[in-house]
Design an enzyme around this catalytic site. Structure first.
Site, PDB file in Angstrom:
ATOM      1  N   TYR A   1       0.820  -1.229   0.000  1.00 24.31           N
ATOM      2  CA  TYR A   1       0.000   0.000   0.000  1.00 24.31           C
ATOM      3  C   TYR A   1       0.847   1.269   0.000  1.00 24.31           C
ATOM      4  CZ  TYR A   1      -0.369  -0.408   5.264  1.00 24.31           C
ATOM      5  OH  TYR A   1      -0.177  -0.526   6.603  1.00 24.31           O
ATOM      6  N   GLU A   2       0.217   2.359  -0.361  1.00 21.27           N
ATOM      7  CA  GLU A   2       0.916   3.634  -0.612  1.00 21.27           C
ATOM      8  C   GLU A   2       2.000   3.489  -1.679  1.00 21.27           C
ATOM      9  OE1 GLU A   2      -0.161   6.426   0.336  1.00 21.27           O
ATOM     10  OE2 GLU A   2      -1.514   5.860   1.950  1.00 21.27           O
ATOM     11  N   GLY A   3       1.726   2.641  -2.660  1.00 26.77           N
ATOM     12  CA  GLY A   3       2.688   2.432  -3.744  1.00 26.77           C
ATOM     13  C   GLY A   3       3.568   1.234  -3.459  1.00 26.77           C
TER      14      GLY A   3
END
Lengths: 598, 598
Positions: free
Chosen positions: B439-441
């Site tokens: 998550y968050e890239g």
């Protein structure tokens, strides 16, 4: 999730081109085995894995097991029927002696089939894995009477088997075992508690044959006072029918991170009058017998690492071909593309694919060595194969399981956010794989075995022989004028040199600073793993190039083998020098802190 | 399992000796901040983490969340009370503007405290993490009216915030977002479905402030047509009281591998008349605003990797000191010993410890750079710090999360068989950590950002500046006559050289063969991670040596810092050359196969 499909083409490539299947099926005792028969077995097992076990993998994980107050355990829906078909179809006895109902196939063939069971349903595969270990024990060290009484039904799979080693205070250190065996006429009465007993209780079969380590009253302390007993759940009458329920009871099952469909039992022996057990072989030699079987069991767990990695790869590949997300980086104005087009996703898939192929090649090569060690016509060949097996087992077990975990984790990563959602099915592979570096001896135990028993004890002779084989492959890679093979050869040469340097350091240091050598044991095991994997991938590239040169068709398949070997060389073999450094310098800091400085 | 204990001594060492706390608290705007105040904050947060969140970590994992037909979500027992105390004690607003009720503390201090929340209870820590992201968005780009309406209660934590980016077809590729925002007077009506919304619904607070990416009717296609809206669960009246329930509903929550106490919601906006949303800043600039916050959010996830690793380390260390198993290898006739005496267990603990310290140092150094970037008196200093943050964020996020997973997995391994049993608590850390690289890239996204925006775009200037700093540390290590520092210096020099070589290759290749460079992006990110980690560990060793030379007490602590830095150099930094090879040669094979050759 996707279902499993057995990669038979790849399996046959590894069997034929790398593991020497032609020589294996010509060994004494395999007269009935032909390539056609092997093909039929692989096809049949592949179908069975895809149709019977594969579809039960996720439901088995989700539903899990139920333990009941009466000590019984209910397996997930569908497992009883599937196991029944498994027995009926004769899959359990593939490599065992036809005298006891087995099919007498080479371990090489059995290994490919075991890969399929593990890949399609690792939790289920624990049942035949443990049963086969128990069969080996009875077969190799049991009396004729014991063999007649137990083996037929175990080979068929009508009864499963277990290995009862661990106790709460005795895990890696079996010298601490306390379970007692008190003689009573022809048998013993067993009292004690065993933990972590895979398939120690279940509802798949009418009987379970426990192999149990325990101490007799006169046994010396420590590892030299342990004996091995066969303790059936139900006693077996002389006519083979089941007798009384034995005094062994499942008091609980564990709640585990993975392999939810494989019951891990706590077994209480002798809460009542004592469980009736029969001594296998001689008293106080139980641990030695266990070690004979240990090679097989550790090999089997290495194949689990391979199997679960193959399954994770198939799942990730299907997702990467389907999932449309992002533009091609070289055509940012074009349409959104399946993620397999993105270089980093491709890198992950190539990493999974190359590692799976490296693990498979090494596992099948070792399987063929087992066959050679047992069957080769002359003593020298048997003994060389035996030494090879002994050296490679800890490497195979340690490296394939550590790598299996990494591949399963990469499989989650390919899926992105969906990989973390249990319904996708990718997370299960990591949860399942996570046990493989622990049971049948942790990676640390494998690494200590490798350094202590396999390198220091023989002064590095077996390792030298292995390095000579690897250097021979380097020479072949360097001989031609193929740039790909040259590049692979340079990496393998560097890997071989790193391994040779580390081995020399171990031999020089082991006598003076054992702790320094043991501190570097796991990096050394990883080093051996990547070099052995690279060795096999290089052999695959050479074989593929021969096929291409002979224009024998399916050029795409063989070109992919070469590119995959190149990827492994650049991405995994390139770690060799760093691992050698980590091995040789671990002593400088690993033990530097006092315990209160942590 | 063991409970969490905040490692305040180590935290203060990293803050003071490595992150430049003295300079940070002298920055304009931190006039009220003193060392004494920071000590009080750390002690208070440590106690709160140990006593309130720590004990809820395992129960939260075991019990998980309940979704109800009416769209509500029940958090695990104890979470409502614990979150209430969290708000009451003012922990949520630590680093925010006192104008909105925050305490205006440096990000450096906030980061140490965030580490504690993550280490004690990663699932819970998602609530403040997401709330803080939403606060940033409103604070940086919201209107004064929006700030007054929402920020006070969000800073206090009385309301939580969320980030609504992902849709089923739009994950890493936000250009594919379809959620619509139709203007209606002063506000918009939002229609669409968002997935993977952390704390998208829960019972901890009376309101939830959703930040939502959506398209207005006139928006261009792709990433340039996305706007950002604030969509509260309950509308907020002018007097701050809650108004009508908005048209947003939680239609399900995900069943995940880990962070079971963090609700991951599927949110339906506008099943009825449309959810009322207020445009933040200008239309079509939503993605740009998201990217402003992205650095903070990615930094926060990097700190999660650190936090869960610290927690796993504490758990493993306690087990290794308690569990008695096996003999000391150098005294095989002696008694059985705690497993911390075994070199391989010690190696695992040192690996966990050294990686945790390296991650912590890097995270705190970057946190201090954030403070400098926002507060430094002169423009040049701000701009240099800003460039440093931009370069280091993808490294920190990618490397700390990948390393956090490895450390959590090592923690299981230290426990042996018990590590696989859920009740032990070690497995949860791996299950929790596994999301952080996604998550968050994902790590791949971080690596592409690193190569594309942070190296290629500025022609390697920021990286050169970083390498110059690292080489300065090498020179200090080489200057004296300390053998340990020399050994560390040699590894760091080799790491720096490997990084410089890779960077030059990227700069030379990026224009001609972008796919080759992107294929090597993740190995390059790992290379940057180990070199940056090694850089900080080397600085720690230098600082420790200065303390020892000055005879400033607690020699054991400082000697441990040097030995730990040495371990990291030999075991992790030694990978640098291999990673550089993997980076520079990935192009040769990664994209070689056609999609049907997989």
């Amino acid at each position: 999730m996707t279902n499993y499909s057995a990669p038979i083409r790849d399996m046959k490539f590894a069997m034929q081109e790398l593991a020497g299947m032609e020589e294996v099926i010509r060994l004494p005792g395999y007269e009935e085995v032909s390539n056609e028969l092997v093909d039929q077995v692989l096809e049949g097992a592949g179908t069975f894995a895809a149709e019977v076990w594969g579809p039960l993998n996720v439901p088995g994980d989700t539903e899990g097991l139920k333990w009941h107050e009466d000590g019984s355990v209910t397996t997930p829906k569908g497992f009883i029927e599937a196991y029944g078909k498994f027995v009926e179809s004769g899959w359990n006895g593939l490599r065992f002696d036809p005298e006891y109902g087995g099919q007498g196939l080479p371990k090489l063939v059995d290994t490919a089939v075991m890969e399929m069971w593990n890949a399609s349903n690792m939790a289920f595969s624990m049942a035949p894995l443990l049963t086969q270990g128990a069969i080996e024990a009875v077969f190799l060290r049991g009396s004729d009477e014991q063999k007649q009484r137990f083996l037929h039904k175990m080979v068929s799979g009508e009864w499963t088997g277990t290995m009862n080693l661990t106790e709460p205070q005795a895990g890696s250190d079996l010298g601490l075992i306390r379970t007692k065996a008190v003689p009573e006429g022809e048998h013993f009465r067993i009292h004690g508690q065993k933990i972590f007993i895979s398939f120690g209780e279940h509802d798949l079969t009418e009987n379970i044959v426990h192999l149990v380590l325990a101490r007799t009253p006169t046994a010396p302390e420590g590892v030299r006072g342990i004996s091995l007993f066969v303790v059936p759940k139900f006693l077996v009458n002389d006519d083979g029918s089941l007798g009384a329920r034995n005094d062994v009871r499942c008091v609980s099952i564990e709640h585990k991170m993975g392999i939810h469909a494989s019951p891990t039992a706590v077994l209480a022996f002798g809460d009542g009058p004592g469980a009736i057990g029969y001594l296998i072989g001689e008293e106080n030699r139980g641990l030695e017998y266990m070690f004979i079987m240990m090679n097989e069991a550790r090999f089997g767990v290495g194949v689990q690492g391979l199997g679960v990695a193959e399954r994770a790869y198939q799942q990730a590949l299907a997702n990467a071909k389907e999932r449309v997300q992002g533009k091609d980086a070289t055509a940012p104005k074009g349409p959104s593309v399946p993620i397999i087009r993105h270089p980093d996703v491709r890198r992950m898939l190539m990493s999974m694919k190359s590692r799976v192929e490296a693990m498979r090649a090494l596992a099948y090569v070792v399987a063929a060595m087992f066959d050679q060690a047992h069957r080769a016509g002359d003593e020298a060949a048997r003994s060389a194969a035996h030494a090879g097996v002994d050296l490679l087992i800890p490497i195979l077990k340690g490296w394939c399981t550590e790598t299996g975990i990494e591949v399963a984790s990469t499989g989650i990563q390919v899926h992105g956010g969906m990989g973390f959602i249990e319904e996708t099915g990718a997370a299960q592979h990591l949860r399942d794989a996570r046990i493989t570096t622990i049971y049948e001896g942790t990676t640390g135990i494998q690494a200590n075995d490798l350094i202590g028993r396999k390198v220091l004890r023989d002064g590095g002779r077996s390792m030298q022989a292995l390095l000579a084989q690897i250097d021979g492959v380097c020479a072949q890679l360097e001989a031609g004028d193929d740039a790909q093979l040259h590049a692979i050869g340079a990496r393998l040469r560097e890997g071989s040199k790193s391994l040779a340097d580390s081995m020399r350091w171990i031999l020089a240091t082991g006598g003076q600073d054992l702790n320094a050598v043991l501190a570097g044991a796991v990096p050394f095991l990883h080093l051996c793993g990547v070099v052995c994997g690279g060795w096999q991938m290089a052999r695959a590239a050479l074989a593929a190039q021969r096929k291409l040169a002979a224009d024998s068709g399916d050029a795409d398949f063989y070109r992919a083998k070469i590119a995959t070997a190149r990827f492994f060389a650049d991405q995994d073999l390139s770690r060799a020098r760093g691992l050698a450094e980590a091995t040789m310098h671990a002593g400088a800091s690993t033990m530097a802190l006092g315990e209160d400085q942590f």
